[in-house]
Design an enzyme around this catalytic site. Structure first.
Site, PDB file in Angstrom:
ATOM      1  N   ASP A  45       0.841  -1.205   0.000  1.00 43.11           N
ATOM      2  CA  ASP A  45       0.000   0.000   0.000  1.00 43.11           C
ATOM      3  C   ASP A  45       0.873   1.251   0.000  1.00 43.11           C
ATOM      4  O   ASP A  45       0.372   2.374  -0.090  1.00 43.11           O
ATOM      5  CB  ASP A  45      -1.011  -0.014   1.155  1.00 43.11           C
ATOM      6  CG  ASP A  45      -0.366  -0.069   2.520  1.00 43.11           C
ATOM      7  OD1 ASP A  45       0.875  -0.195   2.616  1.00 43.11           O
ATOM      8  OD2 ASP A  45      -1.108   0.017   3.529  1.00 43.11           O
ATOM      9  N   SER A  46       2.207   1.058   0.036  1.00 44.31           N
ATOM     10  CA  SER A  46       3.126   2.174  -0.195  1.00 44.31           C
ATOM     11  C   SER A  46       2.860   2.796  -1.561  1.00 44.31           C
ATOM     12  O   SER A  46       3.319   3.903  -1.833  1.00 44.31           O
ATOM     13  CB  SER A  46       4.584   1.711  -0.095  1.00 44.31           C
ATOM     14  OG  SER A  46       4.817   0.604  -0.947  1.00 44.31           O
ATOM     15  N   LYS A 114      -0.979  -9.387   2.996  1.00 44.00           N
ATOM     16  CA  LYS A 114      -0.208  -8.911   4.156  1.00 44.00           C
ATOM     17  C   LYS A 114      -1.081  -7.937   4.923  1.00 44.00           C
ATOM     18  O   LYS A 114      -1.815  -7.151   4.326  1.00 44.00           O
ATOM     19  CB  LYS A 114       1.079  -8.221   3.704  1.00 44.00           C
ATOM     20  CG  LYS A 114       1.880  -7.612   4.868  1.00 44.00           C
ATOM     21  CD  LYS A 114       3.282  -7.237   4.458  1.00 44.00           C
ATOM     22  CE  LYS A 114       3.431  -5.935   3.745  1.00 44.00           C
ATOM     23  NZ  LYS A 114       2.919  -4.743   4.449  1.00 44.00           N
ATOM     24  N   GLU A 116      -1.149  -5.479   8.785  1.00 44.84           N
ATOM     25  CA  GLU A 116      -0.310  -4.909   9.834  1.00 44.84           C
ATOM     26  C   GLU A 116      -0.871  -5.200  11.221  1.00 44.84           C
ATOM     27  O   GLU A 116      -2.092  -5.189  11.412  1.00 44.84           O
ATOM     28  CB  GLU A 116      -0.195  -3.392   9.633  1.00 44.84           C
ATOM     29  CG  GLU A 116       0.469  -3.010   8.322  1.00 44.84           C
ATOM     30  CD  GLU A 116       0.609  -1.503   8.120  1.00 44.84           C
ATOM     31  OE1 GLU A 116       0.292  -0.728   9.055  1.00 44.84           O
ATOM     32  OE2 GLU A 116       1.047  -1.105   7.022  1.00 44.84           O
ATOM     33  N   GLU A 183       9.568  -3.997  10.187  1.00 43.66           N
ATOM     34  CA  GLU A 183       9.916  -2.686   9.616  1.00 43.66           C
ATOM     35  C   GLU A 183      10.468  -1.755  10.688  1.00 43.66           C
ATOM     36  O   GLU A 183       9.873  -1.599  11.761  1.00 43.66           O
ATOM     37  CB  GLU A 183       8.672  -2.059   8.951  1.00 43.66           C
ATOM     38  CG  GLU A 183       8.980  -0.684   8.350  1.00 43.66           C
ATOM     39  CD  GLU A 183       7.922  -0.150   7.396  1.00 43.66           C
ATOM     40  OE1 GLU A 183       6.935  -0.858   7.112  1.00 43.66           O
ATOM     41  OE2 GLU A 183       8.106   0.989   6.920  1.00 43.66           O
TER      42      GLU A 183
HETATM   43  O1  KIV Z   1       3.561  -1.115   1.584  1.00 45.14           O
HETATM   44  C1  KIV Z   1       4.731  -1.497   1.566  1.00 45.14           C
HETATM   45  O2  KIV Z   1       5.498  -1.238   0.629  1.00 45.14           O
HETATM   46  C2  KIV Z   1       5.207  -2.271   2.705  1.00 45.14           C
HETATM   47  C3  KIV Z   1       6.675  -2.508   2.812  1.00 45.14           C
HETATM   48  C4  KIV Z   1       7.329  -1.294   3.317  1.00 45.14           C
HETATM   49  C5  KIV Z   1       6.986  -3.688   3.630  1.00 45.14           C
HETATM   50  O3  KIV Z   1       4.439  -2.654   3.523  1.00 45.14           O
END
Ligand code: KIV
Length: 278
Positions: A45-46, A114, A116, A183
């Site tokens: 989500d980056s 993924k 969090e 992280e």
């Molecule tokens: O969203 C992302 O790119 C991430 C990485 C920083 C692990 O969660």
């Protein structure tokens, strides 16, 4: 071409093989990462920050994620594709998490999701895993909670925080997570967690002792020049190359130097003559 699976990733830890992972957000970046033999692609989500221009990952929606996950799935034929569940797409309850994880796999073409959080999301992880969807955990700095954390800072330096991080890691492993992102965690703590877990840890700003590493593509390829995070290493300088290319193009168009005959298409003289007489 055989698809990489979560079993392969588990085996890599067992064999002591380091696991490279990188974020990809679309068809070309997925193809490039796969050509570089990177086994795990994260549609992070980056993308909210590096592709869509938001100042955090919080505005990213399921629709944004699905759009990008589908493009990555079209480009990656071999890698394991992990899709981030965006902010508030899994926190409400396990039913919401299962529905949205299911969409990432069924509609998006991801192979895993993924999310969090540690102990507080362990039950959710267990429920999603029970649906047959592999889950990667993410602890340490969790960017979706940036407002609660108060900034993007290293996590787990004090005893209490570090002990909580270890409890979180163990809870995620017990819930069935197949791997864990760490992280912005001090390197010695990430090393300790990696040794204590049987599932692989994937570090970003967590030192060399993690079982794998993940980097944000735009950071590592130098697509931005104004800010490079301390944990990122630039393996290329694409912004400079791209800017030089674009400037050269604009100059040649202005000067009439592009296109030339080489980039143009011809047609029969007779047809042209006929047209001229119309
Ligand atoms: O969203 C992302 O790119 C991430 C990485 C920083 C692990 O969660």
């Amino acid at each position: 071409m055989q698809r990489i699976t979560v079993r392969d990733i588990a085996e890599m830890k067992t064999k002591g093989e380091k696991i490279p992972m990188v974020t990809t957000y679309d068809y070309p970046t997925a193809r490039l990462a796969e050509a570089a033999d990177i086994p795990v692609l994260l549609v992070g989500d980056s993308l909210g920050m590096v592709v869509l221009g938001y100042d955090s990952t919080i505005p990213v929606t399921m629709a944004d994620m699905l759009h990008h996950v589908k493009a990555v799935a079209r480009g990656a034929k071999k890698a394991l594709i992990v899709a981030d569940l965006p902010f508030m797409s899994y926190q409400v309850d396990a039913a919401q998490a299962m529905t949205n994880a299911g969409r990432m796999v069924q509609e998006g073409g991801a192979h895993a999701v993924k999310l969090e959080g540690g102990e507080c999301v362990a039950e959710t992880v267990r429920r999603v895993v029970a649906c047959g969807i592999p889950v990667m955990g993410h602890i340490g700095l969790t960017p979706q909670s940036v407002n609660a954390i108060g900034g993007y800072r290293v996590q787990g330096r004090g005893l209490q925080e570090a002990a909580q991080l270890l409890r979180d890691a163990r809870a995620l492993q017990a819930a069935g997570a197949f791997a864990l992102v760490l992280e912005l965690v001090p390197a010695p703590l990430a090393g300790l967690v990696s040794r204590k877990l049987s599932i692989p840890t994937i570090g970003i700003g967590a030192g060399p002792e993690c079982d794998g590493q993940v980097q944000v593509l735009h950071d590592m390829l130098g697509l931005y020049t104004d800010f490079v995070p301390k944990h990122a290493k630039q393996y290329a300088h694409l912004a400079q190359d791209a800017q030089a290319g674009l400037s050269a193009y604009a100059k040649e168009v202005r000067e009439g130097a592009f296109p030339t005959e080489k980039e143009s298409f011809s047609m029969g003289e007779a047809v042209l003559r006929e047209l001229e007489s119309l």
